[in-house]
Scaffold this active site. Structure first.
Site, mmCIF file in Angstrom:
data_model
loop_
_atom_site.group_PDB
_atom_site.id
_atom_site.type_symbol
_atom_site.label_atom_id
_atom_site.label_comp_id
_atom_site.label_asym_id
_atom_site.label_seq_id
_atom_site.Cartn_x
_atom_site.Cartn_y
_atom_site.Cartn_z
ATOM 1 N N ALA A 12 0.818 -1.239 -0.064
ATOM 2 C CA ALA A 12 0.054 0.027 -0.020
ATOM 3 C C ALA A 12 0.737 1.303 -0.062
ATOM 4 O O ALA A 12 1.749 1.366 0.693
ATOM 5 C CB ALA A 12 -0.848 0.074 1.199
ATOM 6 N N GLN A 65 -3.960 -6.470 -6.943
ATOM 7 C CA GLN A 65 -4.341 -7.171 -5.794
ATOM 8 C C GLN A 65 -5.472 -6.598 -5.319
ATOM 9 O O GLN A 65 -5.779 -5.371 -5.142
ATOM 10 C CB GLN A 65 -3.358 -7.193 -4.684
ATOM 11 N N CYS A 96 -2.952 -9.734 4.713
ATOM 12 C CA CYS A 96 -2.636 -8.433 5.158
ATOM 13 C C CYS A 96 -2.896 -8.386 6.528
ATOM 14 O O CYS A 96 -3.932 -8.666 7.267
ATOM 15 C CB CYS A 96 -3.217 -7.130 4.503
ATOM 16 N N LYS A 138 -2.605 -15.108 -1.836
ATOM 17 C CA LYS A 138 -1.372 -14.800 -0.949
ATOM 18 C C LYS A 138 -1.977 -14.994 0.401
ATOM 19 O O LYS A 138 -2.941 -14.316 0.968
ATOM 20 C CB LYS A 138 -0.784 -13.454 -1.191
ATOM 21 N N GLY A 205 9.093 -13.799 2.344
ATOM 22 C CA GLY A 205 9.453 -13.197 4.035
ATOM 23 C C GLY A 205 10.965 -13.408 3.874
ATOM 24 O O GLY A 205 11.821 -14.099 3.421
ATOM 25 N N ASP A 206 11.724 -12.199 4.462
ATOM 26 C CA ASP A 206 13.095 -12.125 4.670
ATOM 27 C C ASP A 206 14.039 -12.288 3.277
ATOM 28 O O ASP A 206 14.899 -13.112 3.638
ATOM 29 C CB ASP A 206 13.527 -13.017 5.810
ATOM 30 N N GLY A 228 8.690 -8.247 -1.279
ATOM 31 C CA GLY A 228 8.179 -7.188 -0.329
ATOM 32 C C GLY A 228 9.105 -6.103 0.010
ATOM 33 O O GLY A 228 9.576 -5.423 -0.808
#
Length: 296
Positions: A12, A65, A96, A138, A205-206, A228
């Protein structure tokens, strides 16, 4: 065909058309997802929401999305977007963790209610199918450590005909803290394979550097990665990822001069997109990300 199994996660206020255009300069041919929008205002014809759904003329696939907790509204939103020819791919957000999303029953709250999850997926896939638009999903591991839902959520997604699934290896309770638990991605991939599914599973993730993606895919056997926060202030990460996943050498960290050139280019794109006054206020957060790690 993609140049690498890499997807930009919708964020966002970040993954708008200018940011996606910048990422595409480094790695054309990947899936760059627009920031998420709510299904309800799409159906209601909300001007602000419709402005958020903007794609460059040369952008392909046009990837968006959506989130929401009402199957009928979700189906109508997707039908409308596809009928207007505005999207080539729809991703559904069941991950989210933001309170303003989950307390309305959307985002990461949905997988806790498997029948609702199924109804939303069915409505979405059904609405998109006549247009040949793939629907992906997701989600996270679950709400809390003692309430993990990822395996069941993956099963429901596969049963309802999603094209691929992405999992962020954290719980909702973790938000973005602690470490991503990559083992859960491997567990999901194995679980679906045991059920005879070949639906691609992407890990999230990471992933901060290109070699993290190589490592995640090696450890979990996942089919690709979703990026992300790792690309904030570092849009060139996508070029590095394509190199790494194709076995080519990866560029080292960028000099401050190079970073400033990219920062300025990003600011110009944003100013063209939303007007300079609004753009420069919006850009403040990006400045911090671009400068992160440099002794300033």
């Amino acid at each position: 065909a993609l140049s690498a199994p890499v997807v930009l996660a919708p964020m966002a206020g970040v993954t708008n058309a200018p940011f996606r255009a910048l990422c595409r300069r480094y790695a054309p041919g990947l899936v760059y997802v627009n920031e998420m929008v709510m299904a309800t205002p799409v159906v209601q014809g909300n001007p602000k929401t419709h402005r958020m759904i903007s794609f460059d003329p040369d952008e392909h696939p046009r990837s968006l999305q959506l989130y929401g907790s009402d199957p009928d509204t979700m189906g109508r939103a997707i039908h409308q977007l596809c009928d207007d020819g505005r999207v080539d791919h729809v991703d559904l957000n069941f991950g989210c963790p933001a309170a303003k999303v989950t307390r309305r029953g959307g985002g990461a709250a949905v997988p806790a209610r498997p029948e609702l999850l199924r109804a939303i997926l069915r409505a979405a896939v059904g609405a998109a199918a006549p247009y040949g638009v793939p629907v992906t999903a997701k989600f996270r591991m679950g709400l809390f450590d003692d309430w993990l839902t990822h395996l069941r959520t993956g099963e429901v997604c596969v049963e309802e005909g999603v094209a691929s699934i992405a999992m962020h290896a954290r719980t909702v309770e973790q938000h973005y803290s602690g470490d991503a638990r990559w083992w859960a991605i491997g567990e999901l991939k194995q679980h679906l394979a045991d059920l005879g599914s070949n639906v691609p599973v992407l890990g999230n993730g990471d992933i901060w550097e290109a070699h993290d993606a190589v490592e995640m895919m090696a450890q979990t056997d996942c089919d690709g990665v979703v990026i992300g926060r790792g690309c904030l202030g570092r849009p060139w990460l996508f070029g590095d990822l394509v190199d790494a996943l194709n076995g080519r050498p990866v560029a080292g960290s960028r000099s401050l001069g190079d970073v400033l050139d990219v920062l300025a280019a990003h600011a110009r794109l944003l100013a063209d997109h939303m007007g300079e006054n609004h753009a420069m206020r919006d850009f403040r957060k990006h400045t911090g990300w671009y400068m992160s790690g440099y002794p300033i």
